[in-house]
Design a protein around this motif. Sequence first.
Motif, mmCIF file in Angstrom:
data_model
loop_
_atom_site.group_PDB
_atom_site.id
_atom_site.type_symbol
_atom_site.label_atom_id
_atom_site.label_comp_id
_atom_site.label_asym_id
_atom_site.label_seq_id
_atom_site.Cartn_x
_atom_site.Cartn_y
_atom_site.Cartn_z
ATOM 1 N N ASP A 197 0.793 -1.229 0.000
ATOM 2 C CA ASP A 197 0.000 0.000 0.000
ATOM 3 C C ASP A 197 0.822 1.274 0.000
ATOM 4 N N SER A 198 2.138 1.174 -0.243
ATOM 5 C CA SER A 198 2.872 2.388 -0.585
ATOM 6 C C SER A 198 2.402 2.806 -1.977
ATOM 7 N N ARG A 199 2.531 4.076 -2.304
ATOM 8 C CA ARG A 199 1.906 4.573 -3.534
ATOM 9 C C ARG A 199 2.880 5.296 -4.449
ATOM 10 N N ALA A 200 2.499 5.344 -5.736
ATOM 11 C CA ALA A 200 3.165 6.180 -6.729
ATOM 12 C C ALA A 200 2.138 7.127 -7.326
ATOM 13 N N TYR A 201 2.510 8.401 -7.400
ATOM 14 C CA TYR A 201 1.687 9.426 -8.031
ATOM 15 C C TYR A 201 2.501 10.083 -9.144
ATOM 16 N N LEU A 202 1.805 10.514 -10.198
ATOM 17 C CA LEU A 202 2.442 11.197 -11.322
ATOM 18 C C LEU A 202 1.851 12.590 -11.472
ATOM 19 N N LEU A 203 2.732 13.604 -11.450
ATOM 20 C CA LEU A 203 2.334 14.970 -11.743
ATOM 21 C C LEU A 203 2.747 15.283 -13.175
ATOM 22 N N ARG A 204 1.755 15.510 -14.023
ATOM 23 C CA ARG A 204 2.031 15.839 -15.431
ATOM 24 C C ARG A 204 1.145 17.021 -15.829
ATOM 25 N N ASP A 205 1.778 18.059 -16.352
ATOM 26 C CA ASP A 205 1.046 19.260 -16.777
ATOM 27 C C ASP A 205 0.181 19.823 -15.648
ATOM 28 N N VAL A 254 8.406 10.864 -19.580
ATOM 29 C CA VAL A 254 8.168 12.138 -20.258
ATOM 30 C C VAL A 254 8.945 13.237 -19.545
ATOM 31 N N HIS A 255 9.787 13.936 -20.299
ATOM 32 C CA HIS A 255 10.545 15.032 -19.709
ATOM 33 C C HIS A 255 9.586 16.049 -19.084
ATOM 34 N N GLY A 256 9.904 16.445 -17.867
ATOM 35 C CA GLY A 256 9.056 17.388 -17.143
ATOM 36 C C GLY A 256 8.093 16.740 -16.176
ATOM 37 N N ASP A 257 7.910 15.428 -16.285
ATOM 38 C CA ASP A 257 7.064 14.721 -15.318
ATOM 39 C C ASP A 257 7.716 14.737 -13.945
ATOM 40 N N ARG A 258 6.894 14.729 -12.916
ATOM 41 C CA ARG A 258 7.366 14.609 -11.529
ATOM 42 C C ARG A 258 6.611 13.460 -10.868
ATOM 43 N N TRP A 259 7.348 12.518 -10.310
ATOM 44 C CA TRP A 259 6.771 11.360 -9.627
ATOM 45 C C TRP A 259 6.934 11.501 -8.124
ATOM 46 N N LEU A 260 5.929 11.057 -7.389
ATOM 47 C CA LEU A 260 6.004 10.934 -5.931
ATOM 48 C C LEU A 260 5.806 9.479 -5.554
ATOM 49 N N LEU A 261 6.752 8.919 -4.815
ATOM 50 C CA LEU A 261 6.619 7.610 -4.196
ATOM 51 C C LEU A 261 6.538 7.854 -2.696
ATOM 52 N N CYS A 262 5.560 7.249 -2.015
ATOM 53 C CA CYS A 262 5.419 7.557 -0.595
ATOM 54 C C CYS A 262 4.842 6.378 0.176
ATOM 55 N N SER A 263 5.110 6.372 1.460
ATOM 56 C CA SER A 263 4.522 5.382 2.363
ATOM 57 C C SER A 263 3.139 5.842 2.790
#
Length: 264
Positions: free
Chosen positions: A113-121, A177-186
């Motif tokens: 249940d740790s997660r990955a989020y993608l920030l795009r645009d 994708v260049h410019g994407d920001r990923w968050l991995l979190c507990s």
Amino acid sequence: MPARLRAAAVSDVGEFRAVNQDAAFAASWGAGVADGVGGGPAGDLASAALLHRLAAGSPETRDAEHLASRIRWANWDIGAHTRRDPALAGMATTLTGLWFGGSGELLLAHTGDSRAYLLRDGLLSRQTRDDSLVQALVDQGLLSAEEAAVHPRRNVITASLSGDDEDTVSVARVDAVHGDRWLLCSDGVSDYVPHDELERLLVLAPTPERAADWVVRVALDAGTRDNATAVVCDIVPAPERVSPEAPVFVGAAAARFLEGLDSA
């Protein structure tokens, strides 16, 4: 154009836990977060052992199948600890991580249940599905997402890495994708910081280092009763020639197994 990660990791034990069972690492070729399963023995050992095994040796990851094989090998290492010391039986950890494959593809590995989020645009989207009891109830229409967020058994997970041959992990190919920001979190972050607030923080933060720090600070300010760990990864252009960098470890991974780590 070839890409790499500009990644930063921050972890805090929090005010309500004596031991940090979260572990994380960040490097230009990969990053990950592992959360030792609460209620079991030595969760900090499980999370740290897994990430150090994954980060040891060559950082090269050929493809999804190769990454899955590396994770199985790292999971075997958790089992080896248990076989040496039966008192550790039952220790386990989640895993959510990003790696670059040999052809430049980005690979997302996940169990627990740790997660990955993608920030795009400027828009944040969740990229992983929790392996948890409440997520199963949501999928069956028995709970709403809002009810799941405050359910007393929301931390009961249905998949993890425990050294067992039957353990499972998903590995998916995702766009780099260049410019994407990923968050991995507990879950010490995702259970306490609303989606909209995560989006706001990731949009405003000028660097991955600042973003990871802000996310953890907001989780602590929100009263998280768990360890809080965030890894933020920006997809940026890669120079033509660069030596593989040694990973930076935080949390339990910073306290265990650093001796003898070969990142060459």
